[in-house]
Design an enzyme around this catalytic site. Sequence first.
Site, PDB file in Angstrom:
ATOM      1  N   HIS A  67     -41.117  -3.480  -8.068  1.00 48.86           N
ATOM      2  CA  HIS A  67     -40.987  -2.254  -8.849  1.00 48.86           C
ATOM      3  C   HIS A  67     -40.967  -2.576 -10.348  1.00 48.86           C
ATOM      4  O   HIS A  67     -41.680  -1.944 -11.140  1.00 48.86           O
ATOM      5  CB  HIS A  67     -39.696  -1.525  -8.441  1.00 48.86           C
ATOM      6  CG  HIS A  67     -39.418  -0.295  -9.219  1.00 48.86           C
ATOM      7  ND1 HIS A  67     -39.717   0.965  -8.741  1.00 48.86           N
ATOM      8  CD2 HIS A  67     -38.861  -0.105 -10.438  1.00 48.86           C
ATOM      9  CE1 HIS A  67     -39.365   1.857  -9.641  1.00 48.86           C
ATOM     10  NE2 HIS A  67     -38.830   1.249 -10.683  1.00 48.86           N
ATOM     11  N   GLU A  68     -40.166  -3.569 -10.724  1.00 45.62           N
ATOM     12  CA  GLU A  68     -40.071  -3.933 -12.146  1.00 45.62           C
ATOM     13  C   GLU A  68     -41.368  -4.566 -12.642  1.00 45.62           C
ATOM     14  O   GLU A  68     -41.745  -4.378 -13.802  1.00 45.62           O
ATOM     15  CB  GLU A  68     -38.886  -4.867 -12.386  1.00 45.62           C
ATOM     16  CG  GLU A  68     -37.534  -4.278 -12.025  1.00 45.62           C
ATOM     17  CD  GLU A  68     -37.253  -2.919 -12.634  1.00 45.62           C
ATOM     18  OE1 GLU A  68     -37.679  -2.668 -13.782  1.00 45.62           O
ATOM     19  OE2 GLU A  68     -36.607  -2.098 -11.960  1.00 45.62           O
TER      20      GLU A  68
END
Length: 153
Positions: A67-68
């Site tokens: 996600h990051e």
Amino acid sequence: MSDNELQKIIEQISIEQFGKLFSHNARFNARLRTTGGRYKLGSHDIEVNPLVLELHGLSEMIGVIKHELCHYHLHIEGKGYQHRDEDFKNLLKSTSSPRYCKALAERNKKKSATIHYKCKVCGLDYMRRRKMDVRKYKCGKCAGSIQEMTINS
């Protein structure tokens, strides 16, 4: 797991899932409370909450990392990197990255213990969360004296 191991995992996931290098720093940040990770716009670093690994395991931490990395690669490329942007949503879907992290802290605080009081005359029950001075208060029904019974947790 150390910060160096986290760095290697993020670099490996970046190459395998995105086909691009991650050339900045990655570290654990125990001060994160409500989020699984954070991409820092100014330094392009990624921080991961160590509670994710502790509470939910490696697979959830990998999801947070992916996600990051979506934020990271889209920001580097000058595309829409925010949660509301279509580019971000499409990259999440194509890399099978989660949109949200599992809960890290118990949202509802544990209810405090209840204290049971009873009128000595009429037997009326009183349940309280805070202690009360039984010498100071009388029963609201018959004005009899009150005694403390038990503390339920």
